[in-house]
Structure formats: structure tokens, C-alpha cells
Write a protein that holds these residues in place. Structure first.
Motif, PDB file in Angstrom:
ATOM      1  N   UNK A  65       0.829  -1.206   0.000  1.00  0.00           N
ATOM      2  CA  UNK A  65       0.000   0.000   0.000  1.00  0.00           C
ATOM      3  C   UNK A  65       0.863   1.256   0.000  1.00  0.00           C
ATOM      4  N   UNK A  66       2.052   1.172   0.601  1.00  0.00           N
ATOM      5  CA  UNK A  66       2.934   2.343   0.616  1.00  0.00           C
ATOM      6  C   UNK A  66       3.418   2.689  -0.790  1.00  0.00           C
ATOM      7  N   UNK A  67       3.358   1.742  -1.717  1.00  0.00           N
ATOM      8  CA  UNK A  67       3.719   2.006  -3.108  1.00  0.00           C
ATOM      9  C   UNK A  67       2.531   2.503  -3.917  1.00  0.00           C
ATOM     10  N   UNK A  68       1.351   2.556  -3.305  1.00  0.00           N
ATOM     11  CA  UNK A  68       0.208   3.163  -3.959  1.00  0.00           C
ATOM     12  C   UNK A  68      -0.958   2.248  -4.276  1.00  0.00           C
ATOM     13  N   UNK A  69      -0.732   0.973  -4.484  1.00  0.00           N
ATOM     14  CA  UNK A  69      -1.843   0.076  -4.804  1.00  0.00           C
ATOM     15  C   UNK A  69      -1.764  -1.164  -3.923  1.00  0.00           C
ATOM     16  N   UNK A  70      -2.862  -1.865  -3.900  1.00  0.00           N
ATOM     17  CA  UNK A  70      -2.934  -3.118  -3.142  1.00  0.00           C
ATOM     18  C   UNK A  70      -3.625  -4.138  -4.029  1.00  0.00           C
ATOM     19  N   UNK A  71      -3.061  -5.351  -4.176  1.00  0.00           N
ATOM     20  CA  UNK A  71      -3.749  -6.345  -5.005  1.00  0.00           C
ATOM     21  C   UNK A  71      -5.133  -6.641  -4.428  1.00  0.00           C
ATOM     22  N   UNK A  72      -6.075  -6.874  -5.317  1.00  0.00           N
ATOM     23  CA  UNK A  72      -7.440  -7.083  -4.854  1.00  0.00           C
ATOM     24  C   UNK A  72      -7.658  -8.526  -4.410  1.00  0.00           C
ATOM     25  N   UNK A  73      -8.643  -8.705  -3.567  1.00  0.00           N
ATOM     26  CA  UNK A  73      -9.071 -10.037  -3.135  1.00  0.00           C
ATOM     27  C   UNK A  73     -10.080 -10.520  -4.176  1.00  0.00           C
ATOM     28  N   UNK A  74      -9.804 -11.657  -4.833  1.00  0.00           N
ATOM     29  CA  UNK A  74     -10.739 -12.110  -5.868  1.00  0.00           C
ATOM     30  C   UNK A  74     -12.108 -12.466  -5.295  1.00  0.00           C
ATOM     31  N   UNK A  75     -13.146 -12.104  -6.027  1.00  0.00           N
ATOM     32  CA  UNK A  75     -14.510 -12.426  -5.618  1.00  0.00           C
ATOM     33  C   UNK A  75     -14.689 -13.946  -5.574  1.00  0.00           C
ATOM     34  N   UNK A  76     -13.959 -14.639  -6.436  1.00  0.00           N
ATOM     35  CA  UNK A  76     -14.095 -16.100  -6.522  1.00  0.00           C
ATOM     36  C   UNK A  76     -13.473 -16.834  -5.336  1.00  0.00           C
ATOM     37  N   UNK A 123     -14.008   3.299   4.985  1.00  0.00           N
ATOM     38  CA  UNK A 123     -14.755   4.441   4.449  1.00  0.00           C
ATOM     39  C   UNK A 123     -14.620   4.540   2.931  1.00  0.00           C
ATOM     40  N   UNK A 124     -13.676   3.825   2.333  1.00  0.00           N
ATOM     41  CA  UNK A 124     -13.506   3.804   0.875  1.00  0.00           C
ATOM     42  C   UNK A 124     -14.277   2.591   0.349  1.00  0.00           C
ATOM     43  N   UNK A 125     -15.294   2.786  -0.502  1.00  0.00           N
ATOM     44  CA  UNK A 125     -16.149   1.680  -0.942  1.00  0.00           C
ATOM     45  C   UNK A 125     -15.388   0.483  -1.541  1.00  0.00           C
ATOM     46  N   UNK A 126     -14.406   0.740  -2.384  1.00  0.00           N
ATOM     47  CA  UNK A 126     -13.671  -0.372  -3.008  1.00  0.00           C
ATOM     48  C   UNK A 126     -12.904  -1.182  -1.952  1.00  0.00           C
ATOM     49  N   UNK A 127     -12.313  -0.489  -0.998  1.00  0.00           N
ATOM     50  CA  UNK A 127     -11.568  -1.185   0.069  1.00  0.00           C
ATOM     51  C   UNK A 127     -12.530  -1.925   0.994  1.00  0.00           C
ATOM     52  N   UNK A 128     -13.720  -1.365   1.229  1.00  0.00           N
ATOM     53  CA  UNK A 128     -14.723  -2.035   2.058  1.00  0.00           C
ATOM     54  C   UNK A 128     -15.149  -3.348   1.392  1.00  0.00           C
ATOM     55  N   UNK A 129     -15.362  -3.305   0.070  1.00  0.00           N
ATOM     56  CA  UNK A 129     -15.709  -4.525  -0.658  1.00  0.00           C
ATOM     57  C   UNK A 129     -14.602  -5.568  -0.544  1.00  0.00           C
TER      58      UNK A 129
END
Length: 173
Positions: free
Chosen positions: A38-49, A123-129
């Protein structure tokens, strides 16, 4: 071999402490990795699957356990339509359960650590998901572990008396 599905000395039992250790170590490393990433700016997403696949594995393990349990019960009750349980098939099922439980502990720790990190960003919708998917993955992975333990218990033999000279033991040479 009668109604026995698995020899006691063929496969070691699942150790909950080992699974918990894998979970904790993976969780700590994942949390630290998520902070660093996250300190580099992005975080890999958790797959919905992820939670879906884990839940399917849990269902397969539980269905296998229930099937073997029903066959063993029918065999114990000497029902004429009873199908026997092949010991090799039972051993393979237990090995699949063990492997699934270890991977599930690792995955649960990984997504658990990521989920704990994501709690700061609800509080960030994408991170909450992503936190919800991570939490669902942890729950599904616990389901895999529970199903694997259940499968192991179903296939476990009663204590063997062969080595202590109990009933049915072979005479010593």
C-alpha cells in the motif's frame, strides 16, 4: 478388514496447532505485505471467486465425509445393499482433506491479514468490498478446515489392538 476405512498408521492426524500456526504466520506476513504494498500506492485485490471456491471445496469434503459415514454405518448394520468403503479411497479422501486444510489455513491467514489491514480503510467503498471478500474467504477457509477435520474423524479407525496382543491379533513369530 471389515468396516475399517483407514489404517491408523498410514496417515497422520491433522494437527490444529499446525493449522493455527500456518494461519497466524501467513496473517502476519500478509498484513505486513499489505502495508508495504500500500505504501507504493496500490494493493492487489481479493478475488470475488476466493470465498466461492473455498466454499465449494468445503462442500465436496463434507459430502465425501457424509457419504463415507453413511456407507460405514450401512456396513456396520450389515444391510444387504451396503457398499463397502475401499481403504485406499478413504486414505485418498483423508489426504485430500489434509492438503485442503493446510492450504485453507494459509489462504485464511493471507486474506485475514489483508482484511485486518483493510479495516483502516472501510470508508472507501472499493476497500470495504475487498475487506468483505477477505472476511468471506476466511470464513469459507474455516469451513474447509472443519470439513477436513470431520472427514478425518469419519475415516478414523477405532484404536487398533493388533500391537498389544488383543482380540484378533496375529500370533507373534
Amino acid at each position: 478388514m471389515g468396516h475399517r476405512a483407514l489404517r491408523r498408521d498410514t496417515v497422520t492426524e491433522l494437527r490444529i496447532r499446525v493449522l493455527a500456526g500456518v494461519f497466524v504466520v501467513a496473517g502476519i506476513l500478509s498484513w505486513a505485505g499489505a502495508r508495504l504494498w500500500n505504501s507504493f500506492g496500490t494493493l492487489p485485490s481479493v478475488p470475488v471467486a476466493a470465498p466461492i471456491v473455498l466454499a465449494l471445496i468445503a462442500v465436496v469434503l463434507a459430502a465425501t465425509a457424509l457419504s463415507i459415514r453413511a456407507r460405514l454405518k450401512a456396513q456396520r448394520e450389515r444391510r444387504p445393499e451396503a457398499k463397502g468403503v475401499d481403504p485406499l479411497m478413504a486414505a485418498r479422501a483423508v489426504v485430500f482433506g489434509h492438503a485442503s486444510a493446510l492450504v485453507a489455513a494459509l489462504v485464511a491467514g493471507m486474506y485475514g491479514g489483508t482484511g485486518v489491514f483493510l479495516l483502516e480503510y472501510l470508508d472507501i467503498p472499493a476497500r470495504r468490498d475487498q475487506a468483505i471478500y477477505a472476511g468471506a474467504s476466511v470464513v469459507a477457509a474455516i469451513g474447509v478446515i472443519a470439513a477436513a477435520v470431520f472427514l478425518e474423524r469419519v475415516c478414523k479407525l477405532p484404536e487398533d489392538d493388533e500391537n498389544d496382543g488383543g482380540p484378533g491379533a496375529a500370533p507373534a513369530a
